[in-house]
Design a protein around this motif. Sequence first.
Motif, PDB file in Angstrom:
ATOM      1  N   ILE A   1       0.840  -1.192   0.000  1.00 30.07           N
ATOM      2  CA  ILE A   1       0.000   0.000   0.000  1.00 30.07           C
ATOM      3  C   ILE A   1       0.878   1.246   0.000  1.00 30.07           C
ATOM      4  O   ILE A   1       2.084   1.171   0.262  1.00 30.07           O
ATOM      5  N   MET A   2       0.274   2.359  -0.308  1.00 25.16           N
ATOM      6  CA  MET A   2       1.030   3.613  -0.371  1.00 25.16           C
ATOM      7  C   MET A   2       0.267   4.692   0.387  1.00 25.16           C
ATOM      8  O   MET A   2      -0.886   4.983   0.064  1.00 25.16           O
ATOM      9  N   ILE A   3       0.905   5.238   1.413  1.00 24.26           N
ATOM     10  CA  ILE A   3       0.288   6.363   2.113  1.00 24.26           C
ATOM     11  C   ILE A   3       0.860   7.655   1.559  1.00 24.26           C
ATOM     12  O   ILE A   3       2.082   7.809   1.468  1.00 24.26           O
ATOM     13  N   VAL A   4      -0.031   8.547   1.143  1.00 24.85           N
ATOM     14  CA  VAL A   4       0.407   9.871   0.710  1.00 24.85           C
ATOM     15  C   VAL A   4       0.043  10.834   1.836  1.00 24.85           C
ATOM     16  O   VAL A   4      -1.132  11.087   2.102  1.00 24.85           O
ATOM     17  N   ARG A   5       1.069  11.339   2.486  1.00 30.57           N
ATOM     18  CA  ARG A   5       0.882  12.220   3.638  1.00 30.57           C
ATOM     19  C   ARG A   5       1.158  13.658   3.213  1.00 30.57           C
ATOM     20  O   ARG A   5       2.228  13.946   2.654  1.00 30.57           O
ATOM     21  N   GLU A   6       0.232  14.574   3.511  1.00 33.73           N
ATOM     22  CA  GLU A   6       0.491  15.998   3.261  1.00 33.73           C
ATOM     23  C   GLU A   6       1.612  16.407   4.221  1.00 33.73           C
ATOM     24  O   GLU A   6       1.612  16.023   5.385  1.00 33.73           O
ATOM     25  N   LEU A   7       2.587  17.170   3.739  1.00 35.04           N
ATOM     26  CA  LEU A   7       3.788  17.325   4.560  1.00 35.04           C
ATOM     27  C   LEU A   7       4.176  18.765   4.904  1.00 35.04           C
ATOM     28  O   LEU A   7       5.122  18.984   5.659  1.00 35.04           O
ATOM     29  N   THR A   8       3.485  19.748   4.357  1.00 33.89           N
ATOM     30  CA  THR A   8       3.973  21.113   4.580  1.00 33.89           C
ATOM     31  C   THR A   8       2.964  22.013   5.275  1.00 33.89           C
ATOM     32  O   THR A   8       3.147  23.227   5.334  1.00 33.89           O
ATOM     33  N   SER A   9       1.873  21.425   5.747  1.00 34.29           N
ATOM     34  CA  SER A   9       0.860  22.278   6.354  1.00 34.29           C
ATOM     35  C   SER A   9       0.203  21.532   7.518  1.00 34.29           C
ATOM     36  O   SER A   9       0.828  20.691   8.140  1.00 34.29           O
ATOM     37  N   GLY A  10      -1.053  21.895   7.801  1.00 27.85           N
ATOM     38  CA  GLY A  10      -1.748  21.251   8.905  1.00 27.85           C
ATOM     39  C   GLY A  10      -1.203  21.696  10.244  1.00 27.85           C
ATOM     40  O   GLY A  10      -0.582  22.753  10.386  1.00 27.85           O
ATOM     41  N   VAL A  11      -1.413  20.869  11.249  1.00 28.39           N
ATOM     42  CA  VAL A  11      -1.114  21.257  12.622  1.00 28.39           C
ATOM     43  C   VAL A  11       0.400  21.381  12.872  1.00 28.39           C
ATOM     44  O   VAL A  11       0.826  22.002  13.840  1.00 28.39           O
ATOM     45  N   TYR A  12       1.205  20.819  11.969  1.00 29.30           N
ATOM     46  CA  TYR A  12       2.652  20.954  12.117  1.00 29.30           C
ATOM     47  C   TYR A  12       3.122  22.391  11.924  1.00 29.30           C
ATOM     48  O   TYR A  12       4.172  22.775  12.421  1.00 29.30           O
ATOM     49  N   PHE A  13       2.370  23.166  11.130  1.00 31.67           N
ATOM     50  CA  PHE A  13       2.844  24.503  10.782  1.00 31.67           C
ATOM     51  C   PHE A  13       1.840  25.613  11.070  1.00 31.67           C
ATOM     52  O   PHE A  13       2.169  26.778  10.970  1.00 31.67           O
ATOM     53  N   GLY A  14       0.595  25.249  11.400  1.00 37.93           N
ATOM     54  CA  GLY A  14      -0.457  26.253  11.552  1.00 37.93           C
ATOM     55  C   GLY A  14      -0.175  27.258  12.667  1.00 37.93           C
ATOM     56  O   GLY A  14       0.410  26.916  13.688  1.00 37.93           O
ATOM     57  N   GLU A  15      -0.604  28.488  12.468  1.00 37.71           N
ATOM     58  CA  GLU A  15      -0.486  29.547  13.480  1.00 37.71           C
ATOM     59  C   GLU A  15      -1.887  29.918  13.965  1.00 37.71           C
ATOM     60  O   GLU A  15      -2.824  29.862  13.171  1.00 37.71           O
ATOM     61  N   PRO A  16      -2.095  30.305  15.210  1.00 34.34           N
ATOM     62  CA  PRO A  16      -1.064  30.460  16.242  1.00 34.34           C
ATOM     63  C   PRO A  16      -0.581  29.130  16.805  1.00 34.34           C
ATOM     64  O   PRO A  16      -1.286  28.132  16.760  1.00 34.34           O
ATOM     65  N   ARG A  17       0.637  29.164  17.306  1.00 32.19           N
ATOM     66  CA  ARG A  17       1.186  28.017  18.001  1.00 32.19           C
ATOM     67  C   ARG A  17       2.066  28.526  19.134  1.00 32.19           C
ATOM     68  O   ARG A  17       2.626  29.628  19.051  1.00 32.19           O
ATOM     69  N   GLY A  18       2.198  27.764  20.174  1.00 35.17           N
ATOM     70  CA  GLY A  18       3.086  28.170  21.253  1.00 35.17           C
ATOM     71  C   GLY A  18       2.514  27.781  22.597  1.00 35.17           C
ATOM     72  O   GLY A  18       1.446  27.167  22.700  1.00 35.17           O
ATOM     73  N   ILE A  19       3.273  28.136  23.634  1.00 39.48           N
ATOM     74  CA  ILE A  19       2.808  27.936  25.003  1.00 39.48           C
ATOM     75  C   ILE A  19       2.618  29.315  25.605  1.00 39.48           C
ATOM     76  O   ILE A  19       3.556  30.110  25.638  1.00 39.48           O
ATOM     77  N   PHE A  20       1.387  29.637  25.963  1.00 38.58           N
ATOM     78  CA  PHE A  20       1.053  30.986  26.404  1.00 38.58           C
ATOM     79  C   PHE A  20       0.537  30.978  27.830  1.00 38.58           C
ATOM     80  O   PHE A  20       0.088  29.955  28.327  1.00 38.58           O
ATOM     81  N   LYS A  21       0.593  32.145  28.423  1.00 40.87           N
ATOM     82  CA  LYS A  21       0.051  32.316  29.758  1.00 40.87           C
ATOM     83  C   LYS A  21      -1.414  32.694  29.628  1.00 40.87           C
ATOM     84  O   LYS A  21      -1.794  33.548  28.819  1.00 40.87           O
ATOM     85  N   GLU A  22      -2.276  32.025  30.403  1.00 40.11           N
ATOM     86  CA  GLU A  22      -3.693  32.360  30.365  1.00 40.11           C
ATOM     87  C   GLU A  22      -4.162  32.357  31.814  1.00 40.11           C
ATOM     88  O   GLU A  22      -4.283  31.302  32.418  1.00 40.11           O
ATOM     89  N   GLY A  23      -4.381  33.550  32.367  1.00 42.35           N
ATOM     90  CA  GLY A  23      -4.683  33.620  33.791  1.00 42.35           C
ATOM     91  C   GLY A  23      -3.476  33.145  34.569  1.00 42.35           C
ATOM     92  O   GLY A  23      -2.351  33.559  34.304  1.00 42.35           O
ATOM     93  N   ASN A  24      -3.698  32.222  35.502  1.00 41.86           N
ATOM     94  CA  ASN A  24      -2.534  31.763  36.257  1.00 41.86           C
ATOM     95  C   ASN A  24      -2.073  30.371  35.863  1.00 41.86           C
ATOM     96  O   ASN A  24      -1.456  29.650  36.630  1.00 41.86           O
ATOM     97  N   GLU A  25      -2.396  29.984  34.631  1.00 43.34           N
ATOM     98  CA  GLU A  25      -1.825  28.738  34.119  1.00 43.34           C
ATOM     99  C   GLU A  25      -1.383  28.931  32.681  1.00 43.34           C
ATOM    100  O   GLU A  25      -1.655  29.952  32.073  1.00 43.34           O
TER     101      GLU A  25
END
Length: 368
Positions: free
Chosen positions: A131-155
């Motif tokens: 079988i052959m899996i064709v995986r999209e490789l340049t977008s999706g959740v790997y590259f989408g913005e916003p991304r990061g670890i942010f402060k929200e209230g006290n967590e």
Amino acid sequence: MTNPSLLILAGDGIGPEVMAEVRKIIDWYGTKRGVAFDVSEDLVGGCAYDKHGTPLHDDTMAKAQEVDAVLLGAVGGPKYDNLDFSIKPERGLLRLRKEMDLYANLRPAQCFDALADFSSLKKDVVAGLDIMIVRELTSGVYFGEPRGIFKEGNERVGINTQRYTESEIERVARSAFELARKRSNKLCSMEKANVMESGVLWREVVQRIGDTEYPDVELSHMYADAGAMQLTRWPKQFDVIVTDNLFGDLLSDLAAMLTGSLGMLPSASLGAPMANGRPKALYEPVHGSAPDIAGQGKANPIACILSFAMALRYSFDMGAEADRVEAAVAKVLADGLRTADLMGPEGGSPITTGQMGDAIVAALDASL
Ligand code: IPM
Ligand code: MG
């Protein structure tokens, strides 16, 4: 005519060891088949970070854009676990994929007859699997913005964004439909349209491309979780699967184990055609850098060697030579040669990385 050019980025862990075996195959083509490649080498991942403080130097990025194909070994290792995200070894690989715009990642899962007993699944479930899996490789959740670890209230909150544009879905869908046409005219698209809007759009766009441009290809859709289940239940129901970046990452590891070992599976990451008509391309084994076995001659070089075979097929129009390399691999496996990863629980005496490479070269010799 100039020689085809290759940039080798062996990377970290077992990368350099398995790539050394690919060099034997490349050299064999030069001496025995009169096909000389212009090979250059450079750093990626942790080794690039050690030397330059970045997992991919700009000069290396520029070289990758110029060559006909890039061959990559593996990146990463425990030594780099605590580095900031932006300079982790993996970022080097992700930058190559993104800047070369390698949107279609082809991950074949093929079960060699000699290894059908070795899969964790029953032999009749996996024997003859291709079988052959064709995986999209340049977008999706790997590259989408916003991304990061942010402060929200006290967590803190960790955020990643799944994002797909219509054109991103269209182009990878076309790659998958084209492949399906060259195989058995069957394509299954996987997403989570039941919970994700990006999945709804994915399904709609793939269906439209199918209806308008590839009505001859039998198209089906499946939720990715059900797809994972079906892949383990009866994988031979599939031929070509197209899916997004994250689901493709997961499903291709799963599919790899159907074939017995992650040490067997190659991949091709392809982008748009360059001026010379060849696609932008990077070839790499699906496995990682396996730091636990690095430097011990235990690594299986087959995935990397088969990745070179994919380069022959997709970058250099040498399909018959790709077949030759694949047949040489099948031959050594049929002869009973096994690296450590291909040893069952009952054990046995594995051959080394170098011996496996030599055996494949000998099988190539015998094919002439
Ligand atoms: C892969 C790997 C990579 C990915 C890592 C090393 C960034 O798992 O190629 O499948 O997640 O894409
Ligand atoms: Mg992966």
